[in-house]
Write a protein that holds these residues in place. Structure first.
Motif, short mmCIF file in Angstrom:
data_model
loop_
_atom_site.label_atom_id
_atom_site.label_comp_id
_atom_site.label_asym_id
_atom_site.label_seq_id
_atom_site.Cartn_x
_atom_site.Cartn_y
_atom_site.Cartn_z
N ILE A 87 0.84 -1.21 0.00
CA ILE A 87 0.00 0.00 0.00
C ILE A 87 0.87 1.25 0.00
CG2 ILE A 87 -1.68 1.31 1.35
CD1 ILE A 87 -2.77 -1.37 2.38
N ILE A 88 1.91 1.26 0.83
CA ILE A 88 2.80 2.42 0.91
C ILE A 88 3.48 2.67 -0.44
CG2 ILE A 88 4.92 3.30 1.94
CD1 ILE A 88 4.10 1.95 4.54
N ALA A 93 2.59 6.49 -0.26
CA ALA A 93 1.96 6.91 0.99
C ALA A 93 2.98 7.39 2.00
CB ALA A 93 1.14 5.76 1.58
N THR A 94 2.65 8.50 2.65
CA THR A 94 3.47 9.00 3.76
C THR A 94 2.91 8.54 5.11
OG1 THR A 94 2.21 11.06 3.64
CG2 THR A 94 4.34 11.00 2.53
N ALA A 95 1.67 8.04 5.10
CA ALA A 95 1.08 7.47 6.31
C ALA A 95 -0.15 6.67 5.88
CB ALA A 95 0.68 8.55 7.31
N VAL A 96 -0.45 5.63 6.66
CA VAL A 96 -1.60 4.77 6.40
C VAL A 96 -2.27 4.46 7.73
CG1 VAL A 96 -2.40 2.54 5.51
CG2 VAL A 96 -0.53 3.73 4.36
N ILE A 104 -7.45 4.82 5.44
CA ILE A 104 -7.04 6.20 5.16
C ILE A 104 -5.61 6.17 4.63
CG2 ILE A 104 -6.89 8.55 6.04
CD1 ILE A 104 -9.62 7.35 6.40
N ILE A 105 -5.39 6.76 3.45
CA ILE A 105 -4.06 6.80 2.85
C ILE A 105 -3.65 8.26 2.65
CG2 ILE A 105 -2.66 6.20 0.84
CD1 ILE A 105 -4.44 3.77 0.43
N GLU A 106 -2.57 8.63 3.30
CA GLU A 106 -2.00 9.97 3.12
C GLU A 106 -0.95 9.90 2.03
OE1 GLU A 106 -0.58 12.61 6.56
OE2 GLU A 106 1.26 11.94 5.58
N THR A 107 -1.10 10.74 1.00
CA THR A 107 -0.16 10.70 -0.11
C THR A 107 -0.12 12.06 -0.80
OG1 THR A 107 0.32 9.71 -2.28
CG2 THR A 107 -1.98 9.78 -1.60
#
Length: 477
Positions: A87-88, A93-96, A104-107
């Protein structure tokens, strides 16, 4: 002058509506593949989804080589280290964070368009913080599940679960179980609303000066679901939402509306076009402002009467309905209202043609669903005149509990659907423009209507379930 049937050209005439997606990359979810009026429509729609209906279903852009849904146990699981790294790497992604039933995927690089699911889990993409955080600081991603326990009423120990059975974690309780929940909660407090957001139960307690509740005095578990308690809309688990009342006047805003005249272009209307109030109110006074909402669906009862659905609270001061604006064509007149459902029924003028066979980028509506036909985890879409297509996943039900007379055991309730929203909600004005839009199944080819858009906050939408209309023999034309 009529050029062609709207059924043969199911695109909005206003280019600004689809352009909203490109302006909001973190809300740019893909429009479904829709074939309007095509004899093999069901085959084409099935390309959008795979896997089970409800939780575990996978959107066609979900390319994960694994699923986090176990079809045997019907529950989610935590990703392995290898899956987490996939996923990263796949989404930069910078955070999951996994806040089931949400991922929730931060990208900084959201995919275009966005998949509605990743590994069979509904997924929300968020941007990294504007200010770079220290590497030693933990990254807290937004969790918008309405699980804040402000009152502290839920007991850590000493108060037993009031139900003798355990609810299934990711399945909607049956009709009988919902009534048992209402009866159980009503035995120890006076609820206004009970939200069953699997696997949580959120109770909004009626304000009564003569009755108080002590901290740690109410059950923390109801049927095995974690219980949260609140007192009123200001402390609601769903901030910004209130089922108790709606604004009488819709304030005008500078949002985008589809004001094109589809009667002039196609000589017919369809779900999703703009409806407006007139220049005069029912009492003959000039209206201070014209309000706008989205056209619903054309219904027929068993006597052959045909009525168009519209948002009731959008037309409180006027029975006359126009398209696209107050200066356009008179469409019809409201002759019946269901205020508790926020639905008004419009008798169309004889010259007005309306088709349900096309709904822009959403699937055409074909039938009204009862509340118990809506599976948790199932996906729906609407196409509002101020937003274009917008996606929702059914995640629970709200029961409005009427005041309980002394000695009355069976407490009746009204049912509302809770859905998690995915897509562009461009401010309050856009939400008002979405009112009345039908929410139609996208992961099933039955054209099922779960409800008509009522209101929302940034995370969840609410709509009344349609059992009453079905009981009165209304069906989609």
């Amino acid at each position: 002058m009529t050029t062609t049937s709207i059924s043969l050209s199911p695109q909005r005439l206003t280019p600004e509506i689809p352009r909203l997606r490109s302006l909001r990359p973190y809300a740019n979810y893909e429009n479904p593949i829709v074939s309007h009026g095509h004899p093999e429509r069901g085959l084409e729609e099935s390309k959008n989804w795979s896997g089970p209906r409800g939780y575990g279903a996978r959107h066609r852009l979900d390319l994960a080589p694994f699923t986090l849904w176990d079809t045997d146990t019907k529950t989610f699981r935590v990703p392995t280290k290898i899956e987490f790294n996939w996923i990263i790497n796949n989404f930069s992604a910078t955070a999951v964070a996994l806040y089931l039933p949400m991922l929730i995927i931060e990208t900084p690089e959201p995919p275009t368009p966005l998949p509605l699911t990743v590994a069979g889990v509904a997924t929300k993409f968020v941007p990294p913080p504007a200010t770079k955080l220290s590497s030693s600081m933990p990254r807290a991603l937004p969790d918008d599940r309405p699980l804040r326990d402000i009152t502290g009423y839920a007991a850590m120990r000493g108060v037993s679960d009031p139900l003798p059975f355990r609810l299934k974690r990711w399945q909607m309780p049956s009709e009988e179980q919902l009534q048992r929940i209402v009866d159980a909660v009503s035995s120890f407090c006076e609820p206004d609303f009970i939200h069953v957001l699997c696997p949580y139960i959120i109770v909004e307690i009626r304000q009564e000066p003569e009755r108080t509740y002590q901290p740690q005095s109410l059950p923390r578990s109801i049927g095995g679901f974690a219980a949260v308690y609140h007192h009123d809309a200001a402390m609601s688990a769903f901030p910004g939402l209130s089922l108790r009342s709606r604004q009488r006047l819709i304030q005008p805003t500078a949002t985008i509306h589809d004001t094109d005249d589809y009667l002039q272009a196609y000589n017919e209307l369809c779900p999703g076009v703009q409806l407006s109030t007139g220049l005069l109110t029912d009492v003959g006074l000039y209206a201070t402002l014209s309000t706008h909402s989205t056209a619903g669906v054309l219904l027929r009862d068993n006597h052959g009467h045909q009525r168009l659905t519209a948002s009731n609270h959008g037309f409180l001061d006027s029975r006359d309905i126009f398209h696209p604006t107050e200066h356009g064509s008179h469409v019809g007149e409201i002759i019946e209202r269901y205020p508790h459902l926020d639905i008004a029924l419009v008798e169309l003028d004889p010259a007005i043609r309306f088709t349900n066979s096309v709904y822009f980028q959403a699937n055409p509506p074909e039938r009204l669903l009862r509340g118990n036909e809506i599976e948790v985890g199932a996906w729906y879409a609407l196409d509002g005149m101020s937003t274009g297509s917008f996606f929702m996943q059914a995640q629970g039900v709200t029961m409005e509990v009427l005041p309980r007379p002394p000695g009355y055991k069976a407490v009746p309730f009204r049912r509302y659907l809770i859905q998690k929203g995915f897509g562009v909600i461009n401010g309050v004005g856009a939400q008002e423009g979405m009112r009345g839009a039908p929410m139609v199944s996208v992961d099933n080819d039955d054209g099922g209507i779960a409800g008509f858009f009522q209101f929302a906050n940034d995370a969840y939408t609410f709509s009344a379930c349609l059992d009453e209309l079905v009981d009165q023999n209304w069906s989609v034309v």
